[in-house]
Design an enzyme around this catalytic site. Structure first.
Site, PDB file in Angstrom:
ATOM      1  N   GLU A  93    -120.694  -1.064  27.771  1.00 33.29           N
ATOM      2  CA  GLU A  93    -119.496  -0.269  27.506  1.00 33.29           C
ATOM      3  C   GLU A  93    -119.816   1.220  27.589  1.00 33.29           C
ATOM      4  OE1 GLU A  93    -117.816  -1.424  23.731  1.00 33.29           O
ATOM      5  OE2 GLU A  93    -117.725  -3.546  24.284  1.00 33.29           O
ATOM      6  N   SER A 112    -117.921 -10.735  22.298  1.00 36.09           N
ATOM      7  CA  SER A 112    -116.807 -11.323  21.542  1.00 36.09           C
ATOM      8  C   SER A 112    -117.273 -12.593  20.821  1.00 36.09           C
ATOM      9  CB  SER A 112    -115.628 -11.655  22.476  1.00 36.09           C
ATOM     10  OG  SER A 112    -116.071 -12.405  23.578  1.00 36.09           O
ATOM     11  N   ASP A 157    -123.337  -9.780  28.140  1.00 37.52           N
ATOM     12  CA  ASP A 157    -122.991  -8.506  27.505  1.00 37.52           C
ATOM     13  C   ASP A 157    -124.217  -7.912  26.813  1.00 37.52           C
ATOM     14  OD1 ASP A 157    -120.681  -7.043  27.484  1.00 37.52           O
ATOM     15  OD2 ASP A 157    -119.683  -8.244  25.944  1.00 37.52           O
ATOM     16  N   LYS A 162    -123.263  -6.447  31.395  1.00 36.21           N
ATOM     17  CA  LYS A 162    -122.120  -5.540  31.187  1.00 36.21           C
ATOM     18  C   LYS A 162    -122.459  -4.613  30.034  1.00 36.21           C
ATOM     19  CE  LYS A 162    -118.095  -6.887  29.154  1.00 36.21           C
ATOM     20  NZ  LYS A 162    -118.092  -5.970  27.993  1.00 36.21           N
ATOM     21  N   GLU A 173    -110.180  -2.160  29.840  1.00 32.09           N
ATOM     22  CA  GLU A 173    -109.569  -2.833  28.681  1.00 32.09           C
ATOM     23  C   GLU A 173    -108.630  -1.882  27.934  1.00 32.09           C
ATOM     24  OE1 GLU A 173    -112.287  -4.934  26.136  1.00 32.09           O
ATOM     25  OE2 GLU A 173    -110.750  -5.333  24.623  1.00 32.09           O
TER      26      GLU A 173
END
Ligand code: KIV
Length: 282
Positions: free
Chosen positions: A123, A53, A91, A121, A190
Site C-alpha cells: 500500500e 484482510s 500482501d 502487493k 480502493e
C-alpha cells in the site's frame, strides 16, 4: 514427482497486462485456504490475493494492522498448494516494508520463497517508489495499492473514501503515475470516486483493479467472505453479495444440532452393521 505447474496456462503479470491491452476485464478475489482456492480456480478466477484482510476475516482482529508475515505466509502456503491457474499475489503486512528498503525486499522474498506467492502487493504512493523499484529489481512482480489503503486507518482517521476533492485527487493521480514508472505491473484502486479511477485507468498502461472504485477499472476485486455473505461486520456499499452462505451455515448447523439432540442422527444409513467376523459392539 508432484504435478508441475503448466506455465502455458498459468496467469502471470504478462497475461494480466495483455488482458488490459485487449480490453478484457480481470476478475480477482481474495482466498486464504486450499479448498477455497480450488473452487475459485475451477470457476476461472484470474487473480487470487492472499490479502491482509485475513486478519479481520480469519483471525478476528479489529483491523489489518496486527497481521504478521508468518500469518500471511501460513495462508499463502495453503493457497499455493492448490496450484491454481490464477496468479497468486501475497500482501505485505503493515510494517513489513515501511521501515526500510532492505526489510521490504527481504519480506517480499519470503512471501515468494516460503509462501509460494507469484507477486506481492503493498500500500502507498510516491514515498514507496524506492521500495517498489528494489523489489522489482529482485525479480518480484509488484501490485501497488492506492486510495483507501486500510493500513493507513489511523492516518485517515477512519475508513474514508479518498480523493474526493481536486487536491487529493491530483495527488492520487500523480501517485498512480509514479507507481507505474517504479515498475508495478498492476495497481489496486480502493475507495475512490469512479471518475478518478477512470482517469487513472485511462492514463496508465498497467491494469487497475478496483474495489469501491467504480466500473471503469480494468478489473475488480472483492474479499471472498464478503461477497459470499460470511461476515459479522456491516459491509461497505461497494460489496455486492452473491450469496448468503453465512445464513445457510447457521441453518445447516441448527438442523444438525436438532438431529443430534433428538437422536435422529445418525440414522441407519450413517451407521455400520456388524459383518462377517466383526465382533458385536465394535
Ligand atoms: O487485504 C485485502 O484483501 C486487500 C483487498 C481488499 C484489495 O487488500
Amino acid at each position: 514427482m508432484g504435478d508441475l505447474i503448466d506455465m502455458k496456462k498459468k496467469v502471470t503479470r504478462i497475461t494480466l497486462q495483455r488482458m488490459k491491452a485487449k480490453g478484457e476485464r480481470i476478475a480477482a478475489l481474495t482466498s486464504y485456504d486450499y479448498l477455497s482456492t480450488r473452487l475459485l480456480d475451477g470457476a476461472g478466477i484470474d487473480l487470487i490475493l492472499v490479502g491482509d484482510s485475513l486478519g479481520m476475516v480469519i483471525m478476528g482482529y479489529e483491523n489489518t494492522l496486527p497481521v504478521t508475515m508468518e500469518e500471511i505466509i501460513h495462508h499463502l502456503k495453503a493457497v499455493s498448494r492448490a496450484k491454481p491457474r490464477a496468479m497468486i499475489v501475497g500482501d505485505l503486512p503493515f510494517m513489513s516494508y515501511q521501515a526500510s528498503v532492505e526489510d521490504a525486499v527481504r519480506n517480499a522474498g519470503r512471501l515468494v520463497k516460503e509462501g509460494g506467492a507469484e507477486g506481492v502487493k503493498l500500500e502507498g504512493g510516491k514515498r514507496f517508489v524506492p521500495v517498489i523499484e528494489a523489489i522489482v529489481e529482485a525479480s518480484i512482480p509488484v501490485v501497488g495499492h492506492l486510495g483507501l489503503t486500510p493500513q493507513s486507518l489511523y492516518q485517515f482517521g477512519g475508513y474514508r473514501v479518498q480523493g474526493k476533492d481536486d487536491e487529493s485527487a491530483g495527488i492520487l493521480f500523480q501517485d498512480a503515475l509514479s507507481l507505474e514508472k517504479a515498475g508495478c505491473f498492476s495497481m489496486v484502486l480502493e475507495g475512490i470516486p469512479w471518475t478518478l479511477a477512470r482517469r487513472i485507468s485511462e492514463a496508465v498502461s498497467i491494469p487497475t483493479i478496483g474495489i469501491g472504485a467504480g466500473v471503469h477499472c480494468d478489473g475488480q476485486i472483492l474479499v471472498l467472505n464478503d461477497m459470499l455473505g460470511i461476515h459479522e461486520m456491516e459491509l461497505p456499499r461497494f460489496v455486492k453479495k452473491y450469496d448468503e452462505i453465512g445464513e445457510r451455515i447457521t441453518k445447516a448447523v441448527s438442523a444438525y444440532i436438532s438431529d443430534v439432540k433428538e437422536g435422529s442422527f445418525p440414522g441407519p444409513g450413517h451407521s455400520y452393521s456388524a459383518g462377517n467376523g466383526e465382533k458385536k459392539g465394535k
